[in-house]
Design an enzyme around this catalytic site. Structure first.
Site, PDB file in Angstrom:
ATOM      1  N   GLN A 271       3.907  -6.313   3.622  1.00 35.78           N
ATOM      2  CA  GLN A 271       4.334  -7.205   2.321  1.00 35.78           C
ATOM      3  C   GLN A 271       3.137  -7.477   1.455  1.00 35.78           C
ATOM      4  OE1 GLN A 271       5.625 -10.790   4.881  1.00 35.78           O
ATOM      5  NE2 GLN A 271       3.928 -11.832   4.062  1.00 35.78           N
ATOM      6  N   GLY A 272       3.426  -8.109   0.471  1.00 31.10           N
ATOM      7  CA  GLY A 272       2.485  -8.531  -0.502  1.00 31.10           C
ATOM      8  C   GLY A 272       1.408  -7.637  -0.934  1.00 31.10           C
ATOM      9  N   ILE A 273       0.115  -7.759  -0.989  1.00 33.22           N
ATOM     10  CA  ILE A 273      -0.786  -7.053  -1.412  1.00 33.22           C
ATOM     11  C   ILE A 273      -1.143  -5.709  -0.704  1.00 33.22           C
ATOM     12  CG2 ILE A 273      -3.385  -6.769  -1.976  1.00 33.22           C
ATOM     13  CD1 ILE A 273      -3.423  -9.759  -2.140  1.00 33.22           C
TER      14      ILE A 273
ATOM     15  N   VAL B  65      -4.725  -6.415  14.226  1.00 37.11           N
ATOM     16  CA  VAL B  65      -6.220  -5.959  13.965  1.00 37.11           C
ATOM     17  C   VAL B  65      -7.321  -6.730  14.776  1.00 37.11           C
ATOM     18  CG1 VAL B  65      -5.474  -5.501  11.575  1.00 37.11           C
ATOM     19  CG2 VAL B  65      -6.568  -7.705  11.987  1.00 37.11           C
TER      20      VAL B  65
ATOM     21  N   TYR C 100     -11.022 -20.312   5.784  1.00 39.34           N
ATOM     22  CA  TYR C 100     -10.766 -19.016   5.077  1.00 39.34           C
ATOM     23  C   TYR C 100     -12.006 -18.310   4.522  1.00 39.34           C
ATOM     24  CZ  TYR C 100      -8.058 -15.925   2.026  1.00 39.34           C
ATOM     25  OH  TYR C 100      -7.413 -15.038   1.139  1.00 39.34           O
TER      26      TYR C 100
ATOM     27  N   GLY D   4      -7.971 -12.982  -7.204  1.00 35.65           N
ATOM     28  CA  GLY D   4      -7.786 -14.634  -7.082  1.00 35.65           C
ATOM     29  C   GLY D   4      -6.825 -15.062  -6.660  1.00 35.65           C
TER      30      GLY D   4
ATOM     31  N   THR E 108       2.073 -14.039  -3.480  1.00 37.57           N
ATOM     32  CA  THR E 108       2.686 -13.273  -2.606  1.00 37.57           C
ATOM     33  C   THR E 108       3.185 -14.573  -1.574  1.00 37.57           C
ATOM     34  OG1 THR E 108       0.585 -13.255  -1.237  1.00 37.57           O
ATOM     35  CG2 THR E 108       0.854 -11.499  -2.558  1.00 37.57           C
TER      36      THR E 108
END
Ligand code: NAD
Length: 263
Positions: free
Chosen positions: A16-18, A66, A158, A189, A193
């Site tokens: 999904q997303g980026i 990962v 994060y 930035g 998402t």
């Protein structure tokens, strides 16, 4: 001929997303792509949709955590067995779980640093091992963030994990240059998402926002381009980083934040 024709690529966090957008943009420009994600069902679905357009020879997928070195190795072995080699490795999988700075726990730190920091390092090492064995050089591309340039409150682990991505990019670039492997990164930035939907909710839960969307609005108020990003805003740069056009770049992070952080 596409910009990455003939290149064999892995993208983690591609369900999904980026990550999905990065992978699909690479396919569009002629690459073969392994979509990899911890969410096995979803990555299978997304890879299958792309198989319909690009065929079995160009698309594969892997379920991977990962942080698990043997699973990362299996993902790379599978990619090499399918496409014959590995040229480009995107370490993109990432997580966030906001907490007020004073409430951050060891579990919160370890969860975020484990996936975003250790996961990135393991991905880099195992991809480089394959590229060194091939003797072909290669490209490793890491997903950083504006949070790798500044420490923000409510997301301290994060930010620490994304600062780690920058230093891993620099250390890897220095170590792997002798093998003709470049290591770069890019720093989005605010990108709309599912990660941000969750962050928005989490920030309300910890009392840092009162209504849905408020945190994103406040965080985005200073974007010079006047809006948050879509994953599509990121992929021109990520394909460039995977393409021969960027061969003389290494150790660098490209900001793609609409002008939030001018460094
Ligand atoms: P997302 O939550 O939409 O997607 C992340 C994907 O990573 C998910 O599919 C998830 O299943 C996968 N993933 C999570 N843990 C994993 C693990 N242990 N192993 C393998 N896969 C795992 O997030 P996104 O917004 O697309 O973010 C992608 C990357 O971009 C992340 O590294 C994130 O930190 C970074 N980033 C996002 C933004 C933003 O505003 N969305 C901004 C800057 C940087």
């Amino acid at each position: 001929m596409g910009r990455v024709s003939g290149r064999s690529c892995i993208v983690t966090g591609a369900a999904q997303g980026i990550g999905r957008a990065i992978a699909e943009a690479l396919l569009e420009e002629g690459a073969s792509v392994c979509f990899a994600d911890i969410n096995g069902d979803r990555v299978f679905e997304v890879a299958n949709l792309n198989r319909k357009t690009y065929g079995d020879k160009k698309v594969t997928h892997a379920q991977v955590d990962v942080t698990d070195r043997s699973a990362v190795r299996a993902m790379i072995d599978h990619t090499v067995a399918t496409f014959g080699k590995l040229d480009v490795n995107f370490n993109n999988a990432g997580v966030n779980r906001p907490m007020n700075f004073m409430e951050v726990t060891e579990d919160n730190w370890n969860f975020i640093m484990g996936i975003n920091g250790l996961g990135c390092m393991i991905g880099m090492q195992e991809a480089a091992r394959q590229m060194i064995a091939q003797g072909t050089g290669g490209k490793i591309i890491n997903t950083a963030s504006i949070a790798s340039r500044q420490g923000f409150d409510n997301v301290a682990p994060y930010c620490a994990s994304k600062f780690a991505v920058v230093s891993l990019t620099q250390s890897g670039a220095r170590d792997l240059a002798k093998h003709d492997i470049t290591v770069t990164g890019f720093a989005p930035g605010v990108v709309a998402t599912e990660m941000w939907e969750q962050v928005d909710q989490d920030l309300m839960e910890i009392g840092a926002a009162e209504r849905p969307g408020q945190a994103m609005e406040e965080f985005s108020a200073e974007i010079l381009r006047g809006r948050v990003a879509k994953p599509q805003d990121i992929v021109g740069t990520t394909t460039f980083l995977a393409a021969p056009e960027s061969d003389y770049m290494t150790g660098q992070i490209v900001m793609i934040d609409g002008g939030m952080t001018l460094v």
